[in-house]
Each structure stands twice: as structure tokens, then as C-alpha cells.
Design an enzyme around this catalytic site. Sequence first.
Site, PDB file in Angstrom:
ATOM      1  N   LEU A 194       0.824  -1.200   0.000  1.00 34.70           N
ATOM      2  CA  LEU A 194       0.000   0.000   0.000  1.00 34.70           C
ATOM      3  C   LEU A 194       0.866   1.261   0.000  1.00 34.70           C
ATOM      4  CD1 LEU A 194      -2.679  -1.367   2.425  1.00 34.70           C
ATOM      5  CD2 LEU A 194      -3.077  -0.665   0.062  1.00 34.70           C
ATOM      6  N   TYR A 195       1.991   1.199   0.687  1.00 30.29           N
ATOM      7  CA  TYR A 195       2.941   2.313   0.656  1.00 30.29           C
ATOM      8  C   TYR A 195       3.457   2.519  -0.764  1.00 30.29           C
ATOM      9  CZ  TYR A 195       7.242   4.949   1.582  1.00 30.29           C
ATOM     10  OH  TYR A 195       8.243   5.885   1.562  1.00 30.29           O
ATOM     11  N   ALA A 196       3.880   1.430  -1.412  1.00 26.47           N
ATOM     12  CA  ALA A 196       4.398   1.514  -2.774  1.00 26.47           C
ATOM     13  C   ALA A 196       3.321   1.982  -3.744  1.00 26.47           C
ATOM     14  CB  ALA A 196       4.955   0.162  -3.205  1.00 26.47           C
TER      15      ALA A 196
ATOM     16  N   LYS B 219       3.073   5.746  -3.540  1.00 27.60           N
ATOM     17  CA  LYS B 219       4.226   6.388  -4.160  1.00 27.60           C
ATOM     18  C   LYS B 219       4.196   6.243  -5.678  1.00 27.60           C
ATOM     19  CE  LYS B 219       6.162   7.805  -0.342  1.00 27.60           C
ATOM     20  NZ  LYS B 219       6.195   9.258  -0.016  1.00 27.60           N
TER      21      LYS B 219
END
Length: 270
Positions: free
Chosen positions: A146-148, A151
Site C-alpha cells: 500500500l505504501y508503494a 508512491k
Amino acid sequence: MRVWFITGASRGLGRAFAEAALTRGDRVVAAARDVEPLSALQADHPDSLVCLPLDVSDRAAVHEGVERAAAAFGRLDIVVNNAGTMLYGMIEEATEAQIRAHFDVNVLGQIWVTQAVLPHLRAQGSGHILLVTTMGTGGGVASAGLYAAGKSALDSLGQALAMEVEPFGVKVTIVQPGGYDTGLFTIGTTATTPNPAYDPVREKLAELWGDEAGPDPSTAAPVVMELVDLPQPPLRLIVGAQSFDLVQQMNQARTEEYRAWEHLSRKAPG
């Protein structure tokens, strides 16, 4: 003497960029949810540093904060969209509230800041917007998907933004740093409730990642200082030698995968 507006400036890369900009004689508006960690830095630079309490997920507060920032020193030159958090855990484990809160900061927060600063940059016919993403925008990794994803969204956003603002003399660079010791995986992390079914995946990740925290954020600051001095800055810049090599490996692996299935791709006419 240029004016910087930096979000997430109380720690990590944002703090390092603020300190480096002040050292070279520039002025800085440092925005963060909690600006108390910046008190000593402000005491050292009372005339060139303004600390601005700001939650970038609040669109109205962002627009109000940017107006205050522009008024503080009369203009904005370099905008560093750096504020971000980590949502750590498998995709199945993440709750709706966690996912929405994560994207509110990491994606929408950067959009709100960009929307708020652009009228000022367009009016003055200059400016440089830095979208801080990660060297991993080319692909997701288990437990950080989810972070990637957030980004990666910023990567596409930045590419479109660069085309939109070029006629106004505004530059855009997608800054892709590697794993610096920013506190992202500690105080900046929201963790999911672990599902035991994923324990083998977590064990494998622990072996791959190890315990190394990464280099100090201050070591990335000289690169960004050189970047903003370029008359024609790049659209994307990887910050970190090791990260550069890893990105090249990921790109090569992706190209090889495409080529391996080229015969299937070409069966469709589109």
C-alpha cells in the site's frame, strides 16, 4: 536567497533538507504536524525559518498554510512535498480506515499542497516542485504494497504535472530516495494486525531486509541542494548509489518479463 516550503520537515529527509537550505543562506517554511522538534533549529535561524503546524490531509488547512507560507517571505521558490507515513502489513490485513488515512496523507496530501502552491508559482513564472516518493515506485514488496501503491501514484501524477506546468516556467522533479534512517519504520508507521497465515512471508522478509537502519538523511541533502540549482532539472532522480543499482535491476527484470511473454501480448491488435 530562495524560499523553501517543506512538508514533513520535523524529522528525516524533510528536516535534513531544511537544515541544508538554511546553512546555504536560504529561507525555509518548515511544515509538520508537530513542529516542536524544530524549536532549536528555529532558535538558531530566527530570521530565516518559519515553523508551520500543518496536517497535509486537511485540504482547507493546507491552502491556508500555503498562504501563510507565501506571505512569510513574500514568495515560494522550492516546494518539497515530503510528508508521508508507512502502512506496514499485508494487503488483506489492512482495514478500510487504515488505508484511507494512509492515502489521505501520502497521496492526497501532496495533491493538496501542489494545488495550493501552483497559483503562486504560476504568477511569478518560476518554481520547482519536488515530489518525494521512493526508489520502489517501480514495484511493490510484500507488507509494503500500500505504501508503494501511493508512491507509484505520485510518480504518474508528477509526470502529468510536469507537462501541465512547463509553460509557466515551473519545474517538477520526482525524488526517489532509498532506505534512509528517517524513522519511517518506527514513529512513522501504522501496522496492521498480523494474520498468522502470513507468518512464513514475514519470516522471509525478515531474512531479506535485516536490521540495518540505512544511512543518515543528511547524506541525501547535498544531492537535493545540487538538484535545485540545475537550470534544467530531471523529471526523476534516484537518491542513493545502492538504490540506483537496485532500480536498474528491477527495470531489467521487468523488461525480461515483458519479453518472455511478448508472443502473447502481440496476439491482440491494440
